[in-house]
Design a protein around this motif. Structure first.
Motif, PDB file in Angstrom:
ATOM      1  N   MET A 129      35.175  31.806 -17.079  1.00 41.03           N
ATOM      2  CA  MET A 129      34.354  30.664 -16.691  1.00 41.03           C
ATOM      3  C   MET A 129      34.986  29.918 -15.516  1.00 41.03           C
ATOM      4  SD  MET A 129      31.710  28.600 -17.340  1.00 41.03           S
ATOM      5  CE  MET A 129      31.193  28.700 -19.055  1.00 41.03           C
ATOM      6  N   ALA A 130      36.299  29.692 -15.590  1.00 39.64           N
ATOM      7  CA  ALA A 130      37.001  29.004 -14.507  1.00 39.64           C
ATOM      8  C   ALA A 130      36.931  29.819 -13.215  1.00 39.64           C
ATOM      9  CB  ALA A 130      38.466  28.770 -14.901  1.00 39.64           C
ATOM     10  N   ASN A 131      37.098  31.137 -13.320  1.00 39.24           N
ATOM     11  CA  ASN A 131      37.012  31.998 -12.137  1.00 39.24           C
ATOM     12  C   ASN A 131      35.614  31.959 -11.534  1.00 39.24           C
ATOM     13  OD1 ASN A 131      39.682  32.813 -12.358  1.00 39.24           O
ATOM     14  ND2 ASN A 131      39.193  34.626 -13.556  1.00 39.24           N
ATOM     15  N   SER A 132      34.594  31.973 -12.384  1.00 42.21           N
ATOM     16  CA  SER A 132      33.212  31.929 -11.902  1.00 42.21           C
ATOM     17  C   SER A 132      32.917  30.612 -11.191  1.00 42.21           C
ATOM     18  CB  SER A 132      32.235  32.116 -13.071  1.00 42.21           C
ATOM     19  OG  SER A 132      32.265  33.431 -13.559  1.00 42.21           O
ATOM     20  N   LEU A 133      33.411  29.500 -11.759  1.00 41.31           N
ATOM     21  CA  LEU A 133      33.206  28.198 -11.119  1.00 41.31           C
ATOM     22  C   LEU A 133      33.896  28.138  -9.763  1.00 41.31           C
ATOM     23  CD1 LEU A 133      33.677  25.848 -14.215  1.00 41.31           C
ATOM     24  CD2 LEU A 133      31.544  26.343 -13.018  1.00 41.31           C
ATOM     25  N   LEU A 134      35.124  28.662  -9.693  1.00 40.94           N
ATOM     26  CA  LEU A 134      35.864  28.658  -8.434  1.00 40.94           C
ATOM     27  C   LEU A 134      35.172  29.524  -7.392  1.00 40.94           C
ATOM     28  CD1 LEU A 134      38.354  27.934  -6.773  1.00 40.94           C
ATOM     29  CD2 LEU A 134      39.556  29.852  -7.840  1.00 40.94           C
ATOM     30  N   ILE A 135      34.787  30.735  -7.800  1.00 46.30           N
ATOM     31  CA  ILE A 135      34.108  31.636  -6.870  1.00 46.30           C
ATOM     32  C   ILE A 135      32.771  31.048  -6.432  1.00 46.30           C
ATOM     33  CG2 ILE A 135      32.986  33.892  -6.670  1.00 46.30           C
ATOM     34  CD1 ILE A 135      35.154  34.979  -8.557  1.00 46.30           C
ATOM     35  N   GLY A 136      32.007  30.511  -7.384  1.00 44.74           N
ATOM     36  CA  GLY A 136      30.706  29.949  -7.069  1.00 44.74           C
ATOM     37  C   GLY A 136      30.798  28.789  -6.085  1.00 44.74           C
ATOM     38  N   PHE A 137      31.761  27.901  -6.300  1.00 37.59           N
ATOM     39  CA  PHE A 137      31.927  26.759  -5.401  1.00 37.59           C
ATOM     40  C   PHE A 137      32.344  27.220  -4.009  1.00 37.59           C
ATOM     41  CE2 PHE A 137      34.350  23.297  -3.471  1.00 37.59           C
ATOM     42  CZ  PHE A 137      33.471  22.235  -3.610  1.00 37.59           C
ATOM     43  N   ALA A 138      33.269  28.166  -3.947  1.00 39.54           N
ATOM     44  CA  ALA A 138      33.739  28.672  -2.653  1.00 39.54           C
ATOM     45  C   ALA A 138      32.610  29.371  -1.903  1.00 39.54           C
ATOM     46  CB  ALA A 138      34.917  29.617  -2.852  1.00 39.54           C
ATOM     47  N   ILE A 192      21.501  20.641   0.018  1.00 36.88           N
ATOM     48  CA  ILE A 192      21.774  20.590  -1.424  1.00 36.88           C
ATOM     49  C   ILE A 192      21.118  21.773  -2.132  1.00 36.88           C
ATOM     50  CG2 ILE A 192      21.408  19.269  -3.540  1.00 36.88           C
ATOM     51  CD1 ILE A 192      21.566  16.720  -1.865  1.00 36.88           C
ATOM     52  N   ALA A 193      19.864  22.049  -1.777  1.00 31.02           N
ATOM     53  CA  ALA A 193      19.147  23.167  -2.406  1.00 31.02           C
ATOM     54  C   ALA A 193      19.830  24.487  -2.098  1.00 31.02           C
ATOM     55  CB  ALA A 193      17.700  23.193  -1.925  1.00 31.02           C
ATOM     56  N   GLY A 194      20.238  24.682  -0.850  1.00 29.87           N
ATOM     57  CA  GLY A 194      20.926  25.917  -0.476  1.00 29.87           C
ATOM     58  C   GLY A 194      22.240  26.081  -1.210  1.00 29.87           C
ATOM     59  N   PHE A 195      22.976  24.982  -1.361  1.00 29.66           N
ATOM     60  CA  PHE A 195      24.250  25.027  -2.077  1.00 29.66           C
ATOM     61  C   PHE A 195      24.035  25.389  -3.541  1.00 29.66           C
ATOM     62  CE2 PHE A 195      27.655  23.268  -4.607  1.00 29.66           C
ATOM     63  CZ  PHE A 195      28.804  23.574  -3.875  1.00 29.66           C
ATOM     64  N   LEU A 196      23.066  24.739  -4.195  1.00 27.95           N
ATOM     65  CA  LEU A 196      22.821  24.986  -5.620  1.00 27.95           C
ATOM     66  C   LEU A 196      22.321  26.403  -5.869  1.00 27.95           C
ATOM     67  CD1 LEU A 196      21.204  21.608  -6.749  1.00 27.95           C
ATOM     68  CD2 LEU A 196      23.518  22.423  -7.192  1.00 27.95           C
ATOM     69  N   VAL A 197      21.407  26.879  -5.026  1.00 26.71           N
ATOM     70  CA  VAL A 197      20.896  28.241  -5.187  1.00 26.71           C
ATOM     71  C   VAL A 197      22.025  29.249  -5.002  1.00 26.71           C
ATOM     72  CG1 VAL A 197      19.397  30.002  -4.179  1.00 26.71           C
ATOM     73  CG2 VAL A 197      18.529  27.686  -4.533  1.00 26.71           C
ATOM     74  N   SER A 198      22.856  29.038  -3.994  1.00 25.05           N
ATOM     75  CA  SER A 198      23.984  29.943  -3.756  1.00 25.05           C
ATOM     76  C   SER A 198      24.955  29.926  -4.925  1.00 25.05           C
ATOM     77  CB  SER A 198      24.722  29.542  -2.467  1.00 25.05           C
ATOM     78  OG  SER A 198      23.887  29.665  -1.354  1.00 25.05           O
ATOM     79  N   PHE A 199      25.212  28.752  -5.462  1.00 24.26           N
ATOM     80  CA  PHE A 199      26.121  28.634  -6.600  1.00 24.26           C
ATOM     81  C   PHE A 199      25.570  29.375  -7.814  1.00 24.26           C
ATOM     82  CE2 PHE A 199      27.653  26.583 -10.458  1.00 24.26           C
ATOM     83  CZ  PHE A 199      29.020  26.571 -10.242  1.00 24.26           C
ATOM     84  N   LEU A 200      24.286  29.195  -8.084  1.00 22.35           N
ATOM     85  CA  LEU A 200      23.664  29.850  -9.234  1.00 22.35           C
ATOM     86  C   LEU A 200      23.699  31.369  -9.101  1.00 22.35           C
ATOM     87  CD1 LEU A 200      20.514  27.652  -9.983  1.00 22.35           C
ATOM     88  CD2 LEU A 200      22.449  28.070 -11.499  1.00 22.35           C
ATOM     89  N   VAL A 201      23.302  31.873  -7.937  1.00 19.25           N
ATOM     90  CA  VAL A 201      23.279  33.323  -7.727  1.00 19.25           C
ATOM     91  C   VAL A 201      24.687  33.891  -7.793  1.00 19.25           C
ATOM     92  CG1 VAL A 201      22.669  35.167  -6.122  1.00 19.25           C
ATOM     93  CG2 VAL A 201      21.167  33.184  -6.360  1.00 19.25           C
ATOM     94  N   SER A 202      25.645  33.174  -7.216  1.00 21.43           N
ATOM     95  CA  SER A 202      27.035  33.632  -7.261  1.00 21.43           C
ATOM     96  C   SER A 202      27.558  33.655  -8.690  1.00 21.43           C
ATOM     97  CB  SER A 202      27.911  32.707  -6.406  1.00 21.43           C
ATOM     98  OG  SER A 202      29.288  32.979  -6.610  1.00 21.43           O
ATOM     99  N   PHE A 203      27.285  32.589  -9.438  1.00 19.08           N
ATOM    100  CA  PHE A 203      27.795  32.473 -10.804  1.00 19.08           C
ATOM    101  C   PHE A 203      27.255  33.590 -11.693  1.00 19.08           C
ATOM    102  CE2 PHE A 203      28.376  30.789 -15.037  1.00 19.08           C
ATOM    103  CZ  PHE A 203      29.542  30.054 -14.950  1.00 19.08           C
TER     104      PHE A 203
END
Length: 220
Positions: free
Chosen positions: A16-25, A155-166
């Protein structure tokens, strides 16, 4: 058994921590590059613009497994050449978290570019011209006029990217190293031990969390 269960739960937390880090980056880099791409394609006309746009879209339509394998082979080839010539080991180009970030960014940048470009297309350039005529610098105009207008798309682009990455699995599976994100950790645990209450609970949490973030991205 209890110790084994605790070990698996700890692996899920680490995943979970790795996914959050990768998703944010990934979301941060994809949003930054997507913003510059949007300005490039919407504000400038140059030779080869259409070809460059098509090349940008290509990673989005390539199957995730094929994209992951291609990136892995390309990065490994570069690492092998460098190591042969200099005897230096380039671990960043081997399977691991950095390669996962680069791999996901390669196609998520396309998504953020399209989202931000759609918003930028609606922007009235006269607002920038008026601010420039009043003596504002281009940097100040960008910071106080253009970017505030683009804020919902950013904001929308960031959230969509985070979701798809996660939630990404196919591309990540080809590039992952020892720092496995949550999707890979859950898959590994499912293969070895089947479905468990813990996996079901985590899946429900992810579905709920993804739904909330998706609603936020729509509402902004």
């Amino acid at each position: 058994e209890p110790k084994l269960g605790m070990f698996h739960d700890r692996r899920l937390l680490i995943g979970m921590a790795n996914s959050l880090l990768i998703g944010f980056a990934v979301a941060s880099v994809a949003t930054l590059i997507g913003t510059t791409n949007a300005f490039l394609f919407e504000r400038h006309s140059f030779r080869g613009r259409r070809i460059l746009f098509v090349l940008m879209v290509v990673p989005l339509v390539i199957p995730g497994v094929m994209l992951g394998i291609s990136i892995l082979v390309f990065a490994s080839s570069i690492a092998n050449v460098i190591e042969t010539a200099t005897d230096l080991e380039i671990s960043a180009l081997r399977p691991g978290m950095l390669l996962v970030i680069l791999g996901q960014t390669s196609f998520l940048t396309t998504i953020t570019t399209l989202i931000i470009a759609a918003r930028l297309r609606k922007f009235d350039g006269a607002m920038e011209e008026a601010a420039l005529n009043l003596g504002a610098s281009r940097g100040r105009v960008l910071a106080t006029v253009t970017l505030p207008f683009l804020k919902p798309a950013l904001i929308a682009g960031f959230l969509v990217s985070f979701l798809v990455s996660f939630e990404n699995f196919n591309t990540t599976l080809m590039l992952v190293g020892s720092d496995a994100p949550l999707t890979i950790t859950m898959f590994d645990r499912m293969v070895k031990g089947g479905s468990t209450p813990v996996l079901n609970a985590v899946s429900l949490f992810l579905i709920a969390g993804s739904g909330v973030l998706a609603l936020i991205s729509i509402m902004v």
